[in-house]
Design an enzyme around this catalytic site. Structure first.
Site, mmCIF file in Angstrom:
data_model
loop_
_atom_site.group_PDB
_atom_site.id
_atom_site.type_symbol
_atom_site.label_atom_id
_atom_site.label_comp_id
_atom_site.label_asym_id
_atom_site.label_seq_id
_atom_site.Cartn_x
_atom_site.Cartn_y
_atom_site.Cartn_z
ATOM 1 N N ASP A 80 48.933 33.799 14.753
ATOM 2 C CA ASP A 80 49.187 35.043 14.077
ATOM 3 C C ASP A 80 49.276 36.447 15.075
ATOM 4 O OD1 ASP A 80 50.194 36.835 12.017
ATOM 5 O OD2 ASP A 80 48.062 36.999 11.222
ATOM 6 N N HIS A 178 49.692 46.132 6.879
ATOM 7 C CA HIS A 178 48.721 45.370 7.148
ATOM 8 C C HIS A 178 47.470 45.718 6.691
ATOM 9 C CE1 HIS A 178 51.059 44.232 10.723
ATOM 10 N NE2 HIS A 178 51.129 43.226 10.106
ATOM 11 N N GLY A 179 46.375 44.780 5.868
ATOM 12 C CA GLY A 179 45.245 44.993 5.536
ATOM 13 C C GLY A 179 45.329 45.385 3.878
ATOM 14 N N HIS A 208 55.182 40.270 6.429
ATOM 15 C CA HIS A 208 53.673 40.516 6.917
ATOM 16 C C HIS A 208 53.038 41.697 5.995
ATOM 17 C CE1 HIS A 208 53.420 38.930 11.096
ATOM 18 N NE2 HIS A 208 54.441 38.299 10.724
ATOM 19 N N GLY A 209 51.980 41.907 5.868
ATOM 20 C CA GLY A 209 51.049 42.789 4.883
ATOM 21 C C GLY A 209 51.497 42.429 3.403
ATOM 22 N N SER A 211 49.602 40.904 0.946
ATOM 23 C CA SER A 211 48.713 40.696 0.141
ATOM 24 C C SER A 211 48.831 41.247 -1.335
ATOM 25 C CB SER A 211 47.277 41.402 0.609
ATOM 26 O OG SER A 211 46.744 40.328 1.665
ATOM 27 N N ASN A 251 52.809 36.146 4.797
ATOM 28 C CA ASN A 251 51.584 36.153 5.260
ATOM 29 C C ASN A 251 50.419 36.527 4.162
ATOM 30 O OD1 ASN A 251 52.977 35.478 7.476
ATOM 31 N ND2 ASN A 251 51.837 36.695 8.903
ATOM 32 N N ASP A 253 46.197 37.293 3.974
ATOM 33 C CA ASP A 253 44.790 37.400 4.487
ATOM 34 C C ASP A 253 43.740 38.119 3.660
ATOM 35 O OD1 ASP A 253 42.707 37.216 6.516
ATOM 36 O OD2 ASP A 253 43.474 38.425 7.905
ATOM 37 N N THR A 254 44.051 39.192 3.392
ATOM 38 C CA THR A 254 43.321 40.153 2.587
ATOM 39 C C THR A 254 42.976 39.235 1.395
ATOM 40 O OG1 THR A 254 44.237 42.305 3.647
ATOM 41 C CG2 THR A 254 43.036 42.488 1.651
#
Length: 308
Positions: A80, A178-179, A208-209, A211, A251, A253-254
């Site tokens: 990533d 992101h985040g 992406h980003g 979440s 994607n 992640d968070t």
């Protein structure tokens, strides 16, 4: 079964569903991702960032590779946000079956040049490649972009970029960040832009980003002593619509980071004398599995593994 990104994402784009690409940093996260995907008969991608590689190295990659090879569903190990040609080659040598080169912070022509270098090297090894065009705001490890510097992907540029680089799938900037989401309410997702790019570009597209932390999880985190804003993120229905328009990789992640720390905090708050790591991380793994299941169902990949 360990496969390439193309093996997973090309069918997803054709079938108008998306595949979850979940970031991992340890064994428990990896188990939650792959075991849940197996139970739901869903293909899945496990991602390691450069930060995860620095933290877990070949040991962590081997955990992913071992679980992937023994899995009964397709699993790809993806780099990533690879920051350079050298980073991508390192990941390939480590056994990754998919790599990302993120040169989106460079001017268009330099982005093309760097991406094409990685594509040529990766394709020679049978590895598929993700690139990025446009810039997402927010923070994800070494990727830091102020909102004023973020810009959405231009559909016409996307056509030229894909033609000139040969990338296998393309991350596009569509309004996500992101985040943990810092704004109020739900972020705006430019579904019309996704649809237009999808009409012009036939390869799988990547969000992406993406979440979308359940409000219940945010509250549990707070109740266990954590401090966080209203990190609601992307609405489920927006992700579902995006998959219909060509987003094949989403994607995440968070969500998993928050689920893991919530699980750990809850155990230690309830039983502060506990020091058995199995009793601390076991509930966290279970909670992460619930988040993975929710995402896979939202994205429509449940039951899409071969043979289902």
């Amino acid at each position: 079964m360990l496969v390439t990104g193309n093996d997973i994402l090309i069918p997803a784009r054709a079938g108008k569903y998306a595949v979850g690409a979940f970031n991992t940093n340890n064994m428990e996260i990896t188990q939650a991702i792959i075991h849940t995907a197996e139970r739901l008969r869903s293909p899945v991608m496990v991602q390691m960032s450069e930060g995860a590689i620095k933290y877990g190295g070949q040991d962590l990659a081997n955990i992913v590779l071992d679980l992937a090879e023994r899995a009964s569903v397709p699993v790809a190990l993806h780099l990533d946000h690879g920051s350079s040609y050298e980073s991508a080659l390192k990941a390939i040598k480590m056994g990754f079956t998919s790599v990302m080169i993120d040169a989106s912070h460079h001017p268009f022509e330099e982005n093309v040049h760097e991406t094409r270098r990685v594509v040529e090297a990766a394709h020679a090894m049978g590895i598929s490649v993700e690139a990025e065009l446009g810039r997402l705001g927010g923070i994800e490890e070494h990727v830091v972009v102020d909102e004023k510097d973020a810009f959405l992907t231009d559909p016409e540029e996307a056509v030229r970029f894909v033609e000139q680089t040969g990338t296998d799938y393309l991350a596009i900037a569509i309004g996500t960040s992101h985040g943990a989401y810092k704004g109020k309410g739900r972020p705006f997702i430019d579904l019309a832009r996704i649809q237009r790019i999808s009409e012009l570009v036939s390869i799988p597209l990547v969000a992406h980003g993406s979440s979308g932390v359940p409000a219940e999880l945010v509250q549990r985190f707070r109740d266990a002593g954590g401090e966080i804003g209203d990190a609601v993120g992307i609405a489920d229905e927006d992700l579902q619509q995006a998959a219909q328009y060509g987003i094949a990789k989403v994607n995440v992640d968070t969500d998993l980071r928050l689920a893991m720390t919530t699980g750990v905090r809850e155990v230690l708050k309830k039983t502060p004398k506990e020091f058995d790591p199995r009793k601390i991380f076991g509930p966290a793994r279970e909670l992460m599995g619930q988040i993975v299941e929710h995402k896979l169902r939202v994205l429509g990949s449940v039951g899409q593994a071969p043979g289902c």
